[in-house]
Every structure is written in structure tokens, then in C-alpha cells.
Scaffold this active site. Structure first.
Site, short mmCIF file in Angstrom:
data_model
loop_
_atom_site.label_atom_id
_atom_site.label_comp_id
_atom_site.label_asym_id
_atom_site.label_seq_id
_atom_site.Cartn_x
_atom_site.Cartn_y
_atom_site.Cartn_z
N CYS A 1 7.07 6.02 -14.09
CA CYS A 1 5.84 6.80 -14.32
C CYS A 1 5.70 7.89 -13.25
CB CYS A 1 4.63 5.87 -14.31
SG CYS A 1 3.04 6.70 -14.24
N CYS B 1 2.30 8.01 -11.50
CA CYS B 1 2.18 6.87 -10.56
C CYS B 1 2.85 7.22 -9.23
CB CYS B 1 2.85 5.62 -11.14
SG CYS B 1 2.23 5.10 -12.74
#
Length: 202
Positions: A91, A94
Site C-alpha cells: 500500500c 500506507c
């Protein structure tokens, strides 16, 4: 004491004339090699400094955060409020937020639990459903009793995270940013990233 007089046309006078003439010519002077070296060294040092400061600032990885995280079961039983981050190594958002999360975590780790749950780990399927995780990163803010006070999904300003964590740390009844959705990665992508045991295929 006799004064030294320089007559026009003498050797010393000619030297000064030559010096004056050469400094006024239109010929380009050769660049000073020492200055070029100094500029090169300064540029290199600046580049290295920039790299190091970036590395220090962005050098916090999800793996670092995960290693420092409080285990989920412990967080639910130690009587402290908790921030649960659902994330994945793939991600991008993230990874981008990791340094900000780390800074906030360092500031509040004595008063707030920080938990990292990897959505690729099938162990957390129940929690994914329970918290309604559809996009990551998904931050759930839980009070001391484990009740969810709000959640933020996706890219969020560090200020939002800081204000929510601060509210938890102070025991506020709610968090200021209870429902925020920014740019995020679909949690459904985890199905693509699951590792399948090759031995299970005949």
C-alpha cells in the site's frame, strides 16, 4: 632616508602597466580550478545532506512500525486507548504516511496503544469485517474500553491523526475527526497479494 623614486619607463613601472593592461583585456580568464572543486564538494555535501535528511524523515518503514506495535490482544486488555492501523506492505499511501504515524506514535506511546494489522494476514479477517475495512490505510480510534470512537481511511493530514490521538490520550468522549476518507488503496487487493502454498496444487 632617501625615498625610492620610480621613473616612468623603469622595470617596476612597466610591470605595473602590464598588470593593469592584462586585467582590462577582453580575454576570458580561465576559471579557478580550486573554486570549481569547492563548488563540486559543496554540491556533493548538500546532496548527501539532503539524502540523509530525507532518509531520516522517510526512513521509517511499515516493517519498523509493525515491529514496534503493541499486539492487538494486549492493546484490548491494558486499559489504554488504541489506534489500530490496517495496512499492507504494497500500500503506497500506507508507506507514505509511515513517518507521520511514527512521529505521533513516539509522542503518545506511553498513553496510547498503536496496533498494526496487516490485511494480507488471514488471521485478521474477523477484524476486517468488524471494523468494515474497505480501504487502507484504515485507522480505527478506540477508547479505553475498546469502543470505536471513529475512523480515518486513506491519506490524511498529520494534524488529523495528531488531534485524534491527542483526544484519545486525554480521555475525550469522541475524536474530532471521526469519519474522514482520503485517497486509499482498496483492501480487496489483499486477495491478489495472498501467498498460496505451491504444494497445494497437484
Amino acid at each position: 632616508m632617501d625615498e625610492l623614486l620610480i621613473e616612468p619607463g623603469s622595470a617596476k613601472d612597466k610591470t605595473s602597466q602590464v598588470t593593469e593592461t592584462s586585467s582590462n583585456t577582453a580575454f576570458p580568464e580561465f576559471p579557478n580550478k580550486n573554486i570549481n572543486k569547492q563548488i563540486a564538494v559543496a554540491s556533493t555535501l548538500a546532496a548527501v545532506g539532503l539524502f540523509l535528511s530525507t532518509r531520516l524523515d522517510f526512513g521509517v518503514s511499515l516493517k519498523d512500525l509493525s515491529a514496534a506495535a503493541v499486539p492487538y490482544e494486549e492493546a484490548l486488555s491494558n486499559g489504554m486507548p488504541t489506534v489500530v492501523e490496517f495496512y499492507a506492505d504494497w500500500c503506497e499511501v500506507c508507506r507514505e504516511l509511515a513517518p507521520d504515524v511514527y512521529k505521533v506514535e513516539q509522542q503518545y506511546k506511553d498513553r496510547v496503544n498503536f496496533v498494526m494489522l496487516n490485511v494480507d494476514n488471514t488471521k485478521w479477517e474477523q477484524e476486517l469485517d468488524e471494523f468494515g475495512v474497505e480501504g487502507i490505510p484504515h485507522f480505527a480510534f478506540l477508547d479505553r474500553e475498546g469502543n470505536e470512537e471513529g475512523n480515518v481511511v486513506g491519506r490524511l493530514p498529520k494534524k488529523y491523526l495528531l488531534e485524534n490521538v491527542d483526544a484519545l490520550a486525554r480521555g475525550e468522549a469522541s475524536v474530532p475527526h471521526a469519519r474522514v476518507v482520503g485517497q486509499y488503496s482498496s483492501a480487496e487487493s489483499r486477495k491478489v497479494h495472498r501467498v498460496v502454498d505451491p504444494r497445494s496444487h497437484g
